[in-house]
Design a protein around this motif. Structure first.
Motif, PDB file in Angstrom:
ATOM      1  N   ASP A  61       0.817  -1.214   0.000  1.00  0.00           N
ATOM      2  CA  ASP A  61       0.000   0.000   0.000  1.00  0.00           C
ATOM      3  C   ASP A  61       0.850   1.263   0.000  1.00  0.00           C
ATOM      4  OD1 ASP A  61      -2.823  -0.948   0.174  1.00  0.00           O
ATOM      5  OD2 ASP A  61      -1.975  -2.010   1.886  1.00  0.00           O
ATOM      6  N   SER A  62       1.877   1.289   0.837  1.00  0.00           N
ATOM      7  CA  SER A  62       2.686   2.506   0.916  1.00  0.00           C
ATOM      8  C   SER A  62       3.587   2.653  -0.310  1.00  0.00           C
ATOM      9  CB  SER A  62       3.511   2.522   2.203  1.00  0.00           C
ATOM     10  OG  SER A  62       4.335   1.403   2.250  1.00  0.00           O
ATOM     11  N   LEU A  63       3.533   1.681  -1.207  1.00  0.00           N
ATOM     12  CA  LEU A  63       4.228   1.811  -2.496  1.00  0.00           C
ATOM     13  C   LEU A  63       3.276   2.211  -3.600  1.00  0.00           C
ATOM     14  CD1 LEU A  63       6.358  -0.227  -1.127  1.00  0.00           C
ATOM     15  CD2 LEU A  63       6.864  -0.759  -3.473  1.00  0.00           C
ATOM     16  N   PHE A  64       2.068   2.610  -3.235  1.00  0.00           N
ATOM     17  CA  PHE A  64       1.090   3.009  -4.225  1.00  0.00           C
ATOM     18  C   PHE A  64       0.754   1.850  -5.163  1.00  0.00           C
ATOM     19  CE2 PHE A  64      -0.394   5.885  -7.846  1.00  0.00           C
ATOM     20  CZ  PHE A  64      -1.499   6.342  -7.163  1.00  0.00           C
ATOM     21  N   MET A  65       0.699   0.649  -4.587  1.00  0.00           N
ATOM     22  CA  MET A  65       0.240  -0.515  -5.350  1.00  0.00           C
ATOM     23  C   MET A  65      -1.255  -0.656  -5.082  1.00  0.00           C
ATOM     24  SD  MET A  65       2.508  -2.590  -6.942  1.00  0.00           S
ATOM     25  CE  MET A  65       2.284  -4.335  -6.610  1.00  0.00           C
ATOM     26  N   PRO A  66      -2.094  -0.576  -6.112  1.00  0.00           N
ATOM     27  CA  PRO A  66      -3.541  -0.701  -5.873  1.00  0.00           C
ATOM     28  C   PRO A  66      -3.876  -2.062  -5.267  1.00  0.00           C
ATOM     29  CG  PRO A  66      -3.054  -0.826  -8.227  1.00  0.00           C
ATOM     30  CD  PRO A  66      -1.773  -0.447  -7.545  1.00  0.00           C
ATOM     31  N   GLN A  67      -4.873  -2.085  -4.427  1.00  0.00           N
ATOM     32  CA  GLN A  67      -5.166  -3.340  -3.721  1.00  0.00           C
ATOM     33  C   GLN A  67      -5.678  -4.427  -4.653  1.00  0.00           C
ATOM     34  OE1 GLN A  67      -7.438  -2.744  -0.120  1.00  0.00           O
ATOM     35  NE2 GLN A  67      -5.582  -2.068   0.954  1.00  0.00           N
ATOM     36  N   ASP A  68      -6.193  -4.039  -5.821  1.00  0.00           N
ATOM     37  CA  ASP A  68      -6.628  -5.103  -6.738  1.00  0.00           C
ATOM     38  C   ASP A  68      -5.585  -5.364  -7.832  1.00  0.00           C
ATOM     39  OD1 ASP A  68      -6.999  -2.842  -8.274  1.00  0.00           O
ATOM     40  OD2 ASP A  68      -9.069  -3.303  -8.845  1.00  0.00           O
ATOM     41  N   HIS A 123       9.708   1.087 -19.103  1.00  0.00           N
ATOM     42  CA  HIS A 123       8.910   0.006 -18.532  1.00  0.00           C
ATOM     43  C   HIS A 123       7.826   0.609 -17.655  1.00  0.00           C
ATOM     44  CE1 HIS A 123       8.157  -4.022 -17.226  1.00  0.00           C
ATOM     45  NE2 HIS A 123       8.396  -3.746 -15.972  1.00  0.00           N
ATOM     46  N   TYR A 124       6.998  -0.245 -17.105  1.00  0.00           N
ATOM     47  CA  TYR A 124       5.944   0.248 -16.207  1.00  0.00           C
ATOM     48  C   TYR A 124       6.014  -0.446 -14.858  1.00  0.00           C
ATOM     49  CZ  TYR A 124       1.373   0.555 -14.032  1.00  0.00           C
ATOM     50  OH  TYR A 124       0.364   0.739 -13.125  1.00  0.00           O
ATOM     51  N   ASN A 125       6.050   0.331 -13.782  1.00  0.00           N
ATOM     52  CA  ASN A 125       5.852  -0.174 -12.420  1.00  0.00           C
ATOM     53  C   ASN A 125       4.817   0.724 -11.772  1.00  0.00           C
ATOM     54  OD1 ASN A 125       7.951  -2.149 -12.280  1.00  0.00           O
ATOM     55  ND2 ASN A 125       9.413  -0.467 -12.156  1.00  0.00           N
ATOM     56  N   PRO A 126       3.965   0.170 -10.930  1.00  0.00           N
ATOM     57  CA  PRO A 126       2.964   1.047 -10.303  1.00  0.00           C
ATOM     58  C   PRO A 126       3.590   2.135  -9.436  1.00  0.00           C
ATOM     59  CG  PRO A 126       2.361  -1.256 -10.045  1.00  0.00           C
ATOM     60  CD  PRO A 126       3.754  -1.235 -10.601  1.00  0.00           C
ATOM     61  N   TYR A 127       4.795   1.912  -8.904  1.00  0.00           N
ATOM     62  CA  TYR A 127       5.326   2.858  -7.930  1.00  0.00           C
ATOM     63  C   TYR A 127       6.504   3.669  -8.421  1.00  0.00           C
ATOM     64  CZ  TYR A 127       7.791  -1.530  -7.081  1.00  0.00           C
ATOM     65  OH  TYR A 127       8.476  -2.700  -7.237  1.00  0.00           O
ATOM     66  N   THR A 128       6.911   3.480  -9.703  1.00  0.00           N
ATOM     67  CA  THR A 128       7.966   4.333 -10.240  1.00  0.00           C
ATOM     68  C   THR A 128       7.529   4.910 -11.582  1.00  0.00           C
ATOM     69  OG1 THR A 128       9.025   2.438 -11.266  1.00  0.00           O
ATOM     70  CG2 THR A 128       9.901   3.126  -9.146  1.00  0.00           C
ATOM     71  N   GLY A 179      13.564   2.784 -11.388  1.00  0.00           N
ATOM     72  CA  GLY A 179      12.763   3.957 -11.709  1.00  0.00           C
ATOM     73  C   GLY A 179      12.869   5.026 -10.645  1.00  0.00           C
ATOM     74  N   ILE A 180      12.118   6.096 -10.874  1.00  0.00           N
ATOM     75  CA  ILE A 180      12.048   7.172  -9.889  1.00  0.00           C
ATOM     76  C   ILE A 180      10.723   7.003  -9.152  1.00  0.00           C
ATOM     77  CG2 ILE A 180      11.897   9.683  -9.628  1.00  0.00           C
ATOM     78  CD1 ILE A 180      13.742   9.941 -12.038  1.00  0.00           C
ATOM     79  N   PHE A 181      10.792   6.939  -7.824  1.00  0.00           N
ATOM     80  CA  PHE A 181       9.563   6.708  -7.049  1.00  0.00           C
ATOM     81  C   PHE A 181       8.531   7.785  -7.353  1.00  0.00           C
ATOM     82  CE2 PHE A 181      11.884   4.203  -3.524  1.00  0.00           C
ATOM     83  CZ  PHE A 181      11.411   2.995  -3.999  1.00  0.00           C
ATOM     84  N   ARG A 182       7.283   7.379  -7.494  1.00  0.00           N
ATOM     85  CA  ARG A 182       6.185   8.304  -7.803  1.00  0.00           C
ATOM     86  C   ARG A 182       5.919   9.220  -6.623  1.00  0.00           C
ATOM     87  NH1 ARG A 182       2.896   6.636 -12.286  1.00  0.00           N
ATOM     88  NH2 ARG A 182       1.475   8.287 -11.637  1.00  0.00           N
ATOM     89  N   GLU A 183       5.394  10.385  -6.936  1.00  0.00           N
ATOM     90  CA  GLU A 183       5.034  11.308  -5.859  1.00  0.00           C
ATOM     91  C   GLU A 183       3.902  10.744  -5.006  1.00  0.00           C
ATOM     92  OE1 GLU A 183       4.672  15.496  -6.980  1.00  0.00           O
ATOM     93  OE2 GLU A 183       6.278  15.175  -8.419  1.00  0.00           O
ATOM     94  N   GLU A 184       3.032   9.948  -5.621  1.00  0.00           N
ATOM     95  CA  GLU A 184       1.929   9.354  -4.846  1.00  0.00           C
ATOM     96  C   GLU A 184       2.463   8.426  -3.762  1.00  0.00           C
ATOM     97  OE1 GLU A 184       2.081   9.462  -8.139  1.00  0.00           O
ATOM     98  OE2 GLU A 184       0.101   9.567  -9.085  1.00  0.00           O
ATOM     99  N   MET A 185       3.681   7.888  -3.954  1.00  0.00           N
ATOM    100  CA  MET A 185       4.298   7.043  -2.931  1.00  0.00           C
ATOM    101  C   MET A 185       5.048   7.917  -1.927  1.00  0.00           C
ATOM    102  SD  MET A 185       7.301   4.232  -3.418  1.00  0.00           S
ATOM    103  CE  MET A 185       8.409   3.889  -2.046  1.00  0.00           C
ATOM    104  N   LEU A 186       5.801   8.911  -2.407  1.00  0.00           N
ATOM    105  CA  LEU A 186       6.686   9.678  -1.526  1.00  0.00           C
ATOM    106  C   LEU A 186       5.926  10.687  -0.672  1.00  0.00           C
ATOM    107  CD1 LEU A 186       9.687  10.292  -3.929  1.00  0.00           C
ATOM    108  CD2 LEU A 186       9.513   8.645  -2.070  1.00  0.00           C
TER     109      LEU A 186
END
Lengths: 571, 516
Positions: free
Chosen positions: B283-290, B432-437, B460-467
């Motif tokens: 969750d704190s990595l901005f990974m959606p629960q589904d 590439h794509y990662n939910p958190y970068t 990658g660079i961590f997303r602002e939604e995570m930081l």
């Protein structure tokens, strides 16, 4: 990673680049992040894609992206839609678990085998990704000419999304000749069985009716009556799900794909009890991004015109604006309605970077100074390992997951016993196999398993592991006491207690801890040849000769002396 | 002339006219063959004997070969069963014939793969035909096997173990049988000696045995006798008994190497729980629960205990808001459900990014101020298929860099430095794509020996939604890599299960070459 199959001939036709060779296409696709994995039996490209650009799940979407990449298309394009003729009315009876629906009418489609296959693939890939295996969103595509809508409001033809009793009605599903109730579909039909879990707990099952009757049982299967074929000219697309935004976006992706093949889009009115929607929702959205942020993330200087050019080549529109801070240059970027991955200005910067070509960027080492260092626990582990190796032990690295039989039974240990190594297990809900059902409470079982697997290898086998162990402990925040144990076994034709004790003594001496070994009883070891490991007045482990019963259990034909204790005791 | 006892014995056993083998001399003198060999070389240096060497090739049946020699080759059994089933007339179901031939296990594969090759018939779409003209009695491989097996009591050219000289039948058949693992070829060096003229002369003149001492003893040293004795010569060339001793596990050694490199690059080590709340893992990595990776297919959820006691309430609220609404004026959240109960659920960590989020939240060692670099080389757990390149538990190298402004160029520069330390050059970056970068890159490198392009990490660079919810107001770039992947690249291992875990092979761990 998911894959999508793309026919290179279709790709050439849809991009208008008949001259491109297969190899050139593969190279251009890699530039988009679509990696060539091989070919299907029909010769189509099998492409691996990252699950962000779901608008590229079919040849139409990939061709669109390539036209932007080639510079044949620029900026945002939104297809026109004709005004709504059809209505989807959402009945109060609709299941609470799946309350949302959306839809569109597509006219004048010209489907051949290839384009129909492509449409079916797009539907499947959307189900697998955004649709979360149809749980979040499911697509139904129907031949519009087979539908008869009762004109419920102002003469508009209407279909109804309702909830019905599992055995409340009958219809002939796809790939079947029998009339079945929805409940029977879940039991008797292949597709029904596959998706039964999605609805079997529902009180009422989702169903869609036209004037003739039940024609779709979302998210499981459509009726045969409205099946789409290459003869179909007009289509009705409906989607149901647990989130309106998700199914609306899935619908946009399907609409764009069909419009790319020359079809005409027509709105559908979605009538909920308290509000009304017009779909597809092809509105664009905007993101404001400061020029400065684009430059710092990409690490290069850019002219504003360059930024706008990169945006348009990514299928975005961009306009220069003045930001909140004095004289700050910002851009307002317009994002087309098929994009589902743009959540934040950063996502725009990523698009710009891809259009620029990340591999064009010159790597540089960050100009910042920091001081490196090891964690104290990891230094202790390493120091202990160095000593063990010096004492002649071969260092091991075993799995932390184990099962109850190995961890307890085969060492004659009772989880509840008040002896070293026992303890309540942290257990795994859905283990990979029966071999890995819990976390080991001590290292001894793993060491004995390695001895057991290596009886054909030369002796002596002096093995040691500094390893992770875990046991339930309600006083901890995570409910588990995670520790590191130092475990060691000495297996040889003449191995005995004294060999183990000599090495343990050496360790204790080197770490300047006071070692005592008062006699104790432990089911894994021979009575009278077992002692507690006491370091600086605390019981921290056990040492002894392994009981013959346990040796025989592990197919060992040599004696084994062993000790195990908490690494923290050496601190 | 004075010579050591062994040399005297060898000279006396040797002959000036006929060559005598080392083994024959060993038998005659009752000395170990290695002692005789040692003495022979000494005498050769003295010019008293002449030595000739010859390489003999011997063929030995393997256990499997012996089994087939006693019975029949699996393909012949299959052919005979096929004939009995009437497959010379029309195709018969393969399962039926295999059953009748009483083949099982890998013998089925062996029979099938040799059947058509040797012209016994055809196998097509699960059906088998038999060629009525084929003659198992003329099967060259079978005949060669029986020659080998019979040879023990046959022509006397080989010993009772079925060994015989290599030239008894065609090399083509021999090579084929070797490929099938039915026989083993071995080379032995045979040394033969004859007395030289000088040797004969010395022998005639009479030889004396020199007095020698075996072991240096305390008495010898204190009594001064050591001055008068000659020490018995050892065969210093012979292999000693194998000795193992202690050794750091090869994977651990690789991990230490990685740690050294990272510490040298200014990284500090992190540590934290293996079992953790999904909040810290996902969750704190901005990974959606589904997100598909959060379903039970990939994740090892715990049955007991099930939930973490306590999560920092304010942080949970901020993370939930980021998931639902996004971050910043133009931010959007996920259109996915979010449930605190799921965030509290415990699982074995699927990546060590859980350590990064714990550290970034300021809850492990206090607020971290930029610039900073952190790393860990710790175990992660994935519910993936167990195979030669995938384990359920493996080590992840995790690293991140925090600074006021970081660009993708800094990220690329950092990886180039890191991988160059392991001989991996020409790193390529695939968007590439990662939910958190965002931006995100897969890293590809060129294999140092095979030249293949292999995936070596994800970054990658961590997303602002995570930081932002974690309270970090500057840039953080990060990457992850499986340590086992690096190990396999460095050593060329093919099955990681031989190395890591209770199925490990001690011999492999003992024999692996030391690298540094």
């Amino acid at each position: 990673m998911p894959t999508v199959d793309i026919d290179p001939d279709e790709l050439r036709e849809l991009t208008g680049h008949e001259e491109k060779s297969d190899e050139e296409l593969q190279e251009d696709l890699f530039g988009l992040g679509l990696e060539f994995e091989g070919r299907t039996e029909d010769g189509a490209f099998e492409l691996e894609f990252a699950p962000d650009r779901l608008d590229r799940l079919s040849v139409e979407g990939v061709a669109r992206s390539m036209r932007y990449q080639y510079g044949d298309a620029r900026g945002v394009h939104v297809p026109a839609t004709n005004s709504a003729e059809w209505t989807i009315r959402v009945d109060e009876s609709v299941p609470d678990e799946r309350p949302y629906v959306t839809g569109a009418v597509i006219r004048d489609v010209d489907l051949d085998e290839e384009s129909l296959d492509s449409l079916i693939q797009l539907q499947e890939k959307l189900h697998a990704t955004m649709g979360r295996k149809r749980a979040k969103g499911a697509i139904g595509i129907h031949d519009l000419t087979m539908l008869r809508g009762s004109p419920a409001t102002e003469g508009n033809p209407t279909i109804e999304y309702v909830g019905i009793d599992p055995d409340g009605d009958r219809f002939v599903p796809l790939d079947s000749d029998a009339e079945l109730t929805p409940a029977e579909v879940l039991e008797e039909h292949d597709t029904g069985r596959t998706y039964a879990d999605l609805v079997s707990e529902y009180e009422r099952y989702p169903a869609i009716y036209d004037d003739i009757g039940l024609f779709s049982f979302p998210p499981v299967i459509n009726g045969r009556r409205t099946e789409v074929s290459t003869d179909s000219r007009d289509l009705f697309v409906e989607m149901t799900g647990t989130d309106q935004w998700t199914i609306d976006k899935m619908l946009n992706i399907v609409c764009y794909a069909l419009a790319a093949r020359g079809a005409t889009l027509e709105d559908v009115t979605v009538e909920y009890s308290d509000h009304e929607l017009v779909r597809p929702d092809l509105s664009t959205k905007t993101k404001t991004v400061p020029h400065d942020r684009i430059e710092t993330i990409l690490g290069i200087d850019l002219d504003p015109d360059e930024v706008i050019d990169l945006a348009e080549r990514s299928g975005l529109d961009a306009a220069k604006e003045e930001g909140d801070n004095d004289g700050e240059l910002v851009y307002e970027f317009t994002v087309p309605p098929y994009r589902v991955d743009v959540l934040h200005p950063l996502d725009i910067i990523d698009d710009l970077g891809r259009a620029y070509g990340f591999n064009e960027l010159e790597p540089k080492y960050p100009d910042i100074g920091t001081v490196g260092g090891r964690h104290e626990r990891s230094r202790l582990e390493d120091a202990t390992r160095t000593q063990l190796v010096g004492l002649g032990f071969e260092d091991l690295l075993n799995f932390h997951m184990i099962n109850e039989a190995e961890n307890y039974d085969r060492l004659d240990l009772d989880p509840d016993a008040d002896v070293y190594g026992a303890g309540e297990p942290a257990t795994i809900k859905e283990p990979y196999s029966e071999d890995f059902t819990m976390l080991r409470t001590w290292a001894m079982p793993s060491l004995l398993m390695v001895l057991e697997r290596n009886t054909h290898r030369a002796y002596p086998q002096h093995l040691a592991e500094i390893g992770f162990t875990a046991a339930v402990d309600e006083t901890e925040n995570i409910g588990i006491d995670e520790r590191r144990h130092v475990g060691a076994v000495l297996a040889n034709h003449d191995a005995g207690y004294e060999d183990a004790k000599a090495r343990l003594q050496a360790l204790a001496r080197r770490f300047d801890v006071e070692l005592e070994t008062p006699p104790t009883e432990h089911p894994t070891f021979i009575s009278g040849r077992t002692a507690a490991v006491v370091m600086d007045d605390e019981v921290v482990g056990v040492i002894g000769e392994v009981h013959p019963k346990i040796l025989v259990e592990h197919d060992l034909e040599v004696p084994v002396a062993a000790f195990e204790f908490d690494l923290a005791a050496l601190q | 002339m004075q010579l050591p006892a062994a040399q005297v014995a060898v000279l006396e056993a040797a002959n000036a006219d006929d060559a005598t083998s080392v083994d024959a001399i060993a038998e005659a003198t009752d000395l170990p063959p290695e002692t005789v060999t040692g003495a022979v070389f000494e005498l050769e240096d003295e010019g008293l004997v002449a030595v000739t060497e010859r390489v003999d090739e011997t063929i030995t049946l393997t256990d499997e070969g012996a089994e087939y020699a006693a019975g029949d080759l699996p393909e012949i059994r299959l052919y005979e069963a096929a004939l009995a089933s009437g497959a010379d007339d029309e195709p018969v179901s393969m399962g039926q014939v295999i059953g009748a031939a009483e083949l099982d296990g890998n013998q089925v594969d062996i029979a099938l793969s040799n059947y058509a090759r040797k012209g016994y018939g055809q196998i097509d779409s699960g059906e088998i035909t038999a060629d009525p003209d084929a003659d198992p009695d003329a099967d060259a491989e079978a005949n060669a096997l029986s020659v080998l097996a019979d040879d023990g009591d046959g022509d006397g050219e080989s010993d009772s173990d079925g060994e015989l000289a290599a030239d008894e039948f065609s090399t083509e058949i021999r090579d084929q049988l070797e490929r099938r693992g039915l026989l083993e070829l071995a080379e032995t060096t045979v040394r033969e000696i004859t007395l030289t003229d000088d040797g004969v002369t010395e022998l005639m003149a009479g030889l004396e045995t020199a007095e020698t001492v075996g072991q240096v003893t305390p008495e010898l040293l204190t009594g001064g006798e050591w001055e008068d004795v000659e020490f018995a010569e050892y065969n210093v060339e012979a292999d000693a008994e194998q000795f193992e001793g202690g050794r750091v596990h090869i994977l651990r050694q690789t991990a230490d190497r990685v740690k050294d490199v990272l510490v040298g690059m200014g990284f500090q080590e992190m540590e934290g729980p293996h079992v953790d709340a999904d909040f810290w893992i996902n969750d704190s990595l901005f990974m959606p629960q589904d997100h598909p990776a959060r379903t039970h297919w990939d994740r090892f959820a715990l049955e007991r205990p099930t939930h973490i006691d306590e999560l920092p309430a304010e942080l949970v609220e901020r993370v939930e808001r980021a998931h639902r609404e996004g971050v910043g004026e133009d931010g959007e959240g996920y259109h996915s459900p979010w449930d605190e109960d799921f965030a509290r659920a415990l699982a074995l960590r699927g990546h060590t990014t859980s350590l990064s989020t714990r550290y970034l939240s300021g809850r492990e060692i206090g607020e971290i101020e930029p610039p900073a670099r952190f790393f860990s080389v710790e175990k992660v757990y994935r519910n993936d298929t167990l195979d030669p390149t995938h384990l359920l538990e493996f080590f992840q190298i995790e690293g991140w860099v925090m600074a006021e402004d970081l660009s993708v160029r800094d990220l690329m520069g950092t990886f180039e430095e890191f991988y160059a330390q392991f001989g991996i050059e020409d790193i390529q970056f695939k968007p590439h794509y990662n939910p958190y970068t965002e931006p995100s890159f897969e890293l590809f490198g060129t294999h140092p020996t095979t030249g293949e392009l292999v995936e070596i990490g994800n970054s990658g660079i961590f997303r602002e939604e995570m930081l932002e919810p974690l309270g970090v107001e500057c840039d953080v770039m990060a990457w992850g890599l499986a340590l086992e992947r690096l190990l396999m690249l460095m050593y060329g291992f093919e099955d990681i299960r031989d190395i890591h875990g209770t199925l490990c092979d001690l011999e492999l761990l003992r024999e692996t070459e030391v690298t540094y």
